[in-house]
Design a protein around this motif. Sequence first.
Motif, PDB file in Angstrom:
ATOM      1  N   ASP A   6     -86.497  48.998  18.013  1.00  0.00           N
ATOM      2  CA  ASP A   6     -85.655  47.835  17.726  1.00  0.00           C
ATOM      3  C   ASP A   6     -85.247  47.069  18.990  1.00  0.00           C
ATOM      4  O   ASP A   6     -84.658  45.995  18.893  1.00  0.00           O
ATOM      5  N   LEU A   7     -85.540  47.622  20.145  1.00  0.00           N
ATOM      6  CA  LEU A   7     -85.113  47.005  21.401  1.00  0.00           C
ATOM      7  C   LEU A   7     -86.114  45.948  21.857  1.00  0.00           C
ATOM      8  O   LEU A   7     -87.244  46.258  22.244  1.00  0.00           O
ATOM      9  N   LYS A   8     -85.679  44.687  21.829  1.00  0.00           N
ATOM     10  CA  LYS A   8     -86.548  43.584  22.238  1.00  0.00           C
ATOM     11  C   LYS A   8     -86.987  43.725  23.693  1.00  0.00           C
ATOM     12  O   LYS A   8     -88.127  43.407  24.038  1.00  0.00           O
ATOM     13  N   ILE A   9     -86.105  44.208  24.533  1.00  0.00           N
ATOM     14  CA  ILE A   9     -86.434  44.351  25.949  1.00  0.00           C
ATOM     15  C   ILE A   9     -87.533  45.389  26.147  1.00  0.00           C
ATOM     16  O   ILE A   9     -88.419  45.227  26.984  1.00  0.00           O
ATOM     17  N   TRP A  10     -87.512  46.455  25.374  1.00  0.00           N
ATOM     18  CA  TRP A  10     -88.552  47.479  25.464  1.00  0.00           C
ATOM     19  C   TRP A  10     -89.894  46.918  25.000  1.00  0.00           C
ATOM     20  O   TRP A  10     -90.921  47.112  25.643  1.00  0.00           O
ATOM     21  N   LYS A  11     -89.878  46.189  23.879  1.00  0.00           N
ATOM     22  CA  LYS A  11     -91.109  45.577  23.368  1.00  0.00           C
ATOM     23  C   LYS A  11     -91.689  44.602  24.392  1.00  0.00           C
ATOM     24  O   LYS A  11     -92.894  44.564  24.628  1.00  0.00           O
ATOM     25  N   LYS A  12     -90.827  43.808  24.998  1.00  0.00           N
ATOM     26  CA  LYS A  12     -91.262  42.836  26.007  1.00  0.00           C
ATOM     27  C   LYS A  12     -91.838  43.564  27.230  1.00  0.00           C
ATOM     28  O   LYS A  12     -92.838  43.127  27.818  1.00  0.00           O
ATOM     29  N   ALA A  13     -91.227  44.680  27.604  1.00  0.00           N
ATOM     30  CA  ALA A  13     -91.706  45.454  28.754  1.00  0.00           C
ATOM     31  C   ALA A  13     -93.060  46.106  28.457  1.00  0.00           C
ATOM     32  O   ALA A  13     -93.919  46.194  29.344  1.00  0.00           O
ATOM     33  N   ILE A  14     -93.277  46.539  27.225  1.00  0.00           N
ATOM     34  CA  ILE A  14     -94.587  47.075  26.827  1.00  0.00           C
ATOM     35  C   ILE A  14     -95.632  45.965  26.944  1.00  0.00           C
ATOM     36  O   ILE A  14     -96.728  46.174  27.488  1.00  0.00           O
ATOM     37  N   SER A  72     -87.589  48.308  39.225  1.00  0.00           N
ATOM     38  CA  SER A  72     -89.048  48.318  39.083  1.00  0.00           C
ATOM     39  C   SER A  72     -89.579  46.929  38.758  1.00  0.00           C
ATOM     40  O   SER A  72     -90.665  46.546  39.208  1.00  0.00           O
ATOM     41  N   CYS A  73     -88.812  46.168  38.010  1.00  0.00           N
ATOM     42  CA  CYS A  73     -89.209  44.804  37.666  1.00  0.00           C
ATOM     43  C   CYS A  73     -89.234  43.925  38.916  1.00  0.00           C
ATOM     44  O   CYS A  73     -90.159  43.127  39.105  1.00  0.00           O
ATOM     45  N   TYR A  74     -88.253  44.081  39.774  1.00  0.00           N
ATOM     46  CA  TYR A  74     -88.239  43.329  41.028  1.00  0.00           C
ATOM     47  C   TYR A  74     -89.377  43.770  41.944  1.00  0.00           C
ATOM     48  O   TYR A  74     -89.976  42.953  42.648  1.00  0.00           O
ATOM     49  N   CYS A 101     -91.940  38.795  33.661  1.00  0.00           N
ATOM     50  CA  CYS A 101     -91.128  39.663  34.517  1.00  0.00           C
ATOM     51  C   CYS A 101     -89.720  39.086  34.695  1.00  0.00           C
ATOM     52  O   CYS A 101     -88.720  39.793  34.548  1.00  0.00           O
ATOM     53  N   ILE A 102     -89.643  37.813  34.969  1.00  0.00           N
ATOM     54  CA  ILE A 102     -88.344  37.145  35.139  1.00  0.00           C
ATOM     55  C   ILE A 102     -87.552  37.175  33.835  1.00  0.00           C
ATOM     56  O   ILE A 102     -86.338  37.408  33.838  1.00  0.00           O
ATOM     57  N   GLU A 103     -88.235  36.976  32.725  1.00  0.00           N
ATOM     58  CA  GLU A 103     -87.564  37.031  31.421  1.00  0.00           C
ATOM     59  C   GLU A 103     -86.974  38.421  31.176  1.00  0.00           C
ATOM     60  O   GLU A 103     -85.842  38.542  30.702  1.00  0.00           O
ATOM     61  N   ILE A 104     -87.701  39.456  31.526  1.00  0.00           N
ATOM     62  CA  ILE A 104     -87.197  40.821  31.354  1.00  0.00           C
ATOM     63  C   ILE A 104     -85.994  41.063  32.255  1.00  0.00           C
ATOM     64  O   ILE A 104     -85.020  41.699  31.848  1.00  0.00           O
ATOM     65  N   GLN A 105     -86.020  40.546  33.470  1.00  0.00           N
ATOM     66  CA  GLN A 105     -84.873  40.685  34.373  1.00  0.00           C
ATOM     67  C   GLN A 105     -83.629  40.069  33.750  1.00  0.00           C
ATOM     68  O   GLN A 105     -82.545  40.667  33.761  1.00  0.00           O
ATOM     69  N   LYS A 106     -83.771  38.889  33.164  1.00  0.00           N
ATOM     70  CA  LYS A 106     -82.637  38.217  32.517  1.00  0.00           C
ATOM     71  C   LYS A 106     -82.161  38.999  31.290  1.00  0.00           C
ATOM     72  O   LYS A 106     -80.948  39.151  31.086  1.00  0.00           O
ATOM     73  N   MET A 107     -83.104  39.479  30.499  1.00  0.00           N
ATOM     74  CA  MET A 107     -82.753  40.285  29.324  1.00  0.00           C
ATOM     75  C   MET A 107     -82.003  41.544  29.746  1.00  0.00           C
ATOM     76  O   MET A 107     -81.037  41.954  29.101  1.00  0.00           O
TER      77      MET A 107
END
Length: 115
Positions: A6-14, A72-74, A101-107
């Motif tokens: 259910d975590l959007k950030i996890w899905k985006k990171a995948i 890790s994103c940075y 990557c930037i979107e995940i940082q903001k999320m």
Amino acid sequence: MHKLEDLKIWKKAIHLTKEVYLLVSELPSNEKFGLSSQIKRCSVSIPSNIAEGAGRNSSKEFKHFLSVANGSCYELYTQLILIIELNLINKEKVKPIIDICIEIQKMNYSFQHKL
């Protein structure tokens, strides 16, 4: 504990990790054990740390793992910039992945503040 799926950030990171693997396959073979390997490791670290945090027992622990994922994103962002600066892959191919990557940082920042 949070339900991982259910975590959007996890899905985006995948999604980010899959895109990174596709991009890295275009790097020269002499980068296989250098930059390529490092990029793969840090990209996998992002969803992995989000997942580990989601499985912890407290928001404080989850925030810690989100912080590690953000680091890790940075790191990945920096390596993607290096790919461009070293003229290993053209900017047009790398830029969409940098944007994810930037979107995940903001999320990540937003999610940490909500916890």
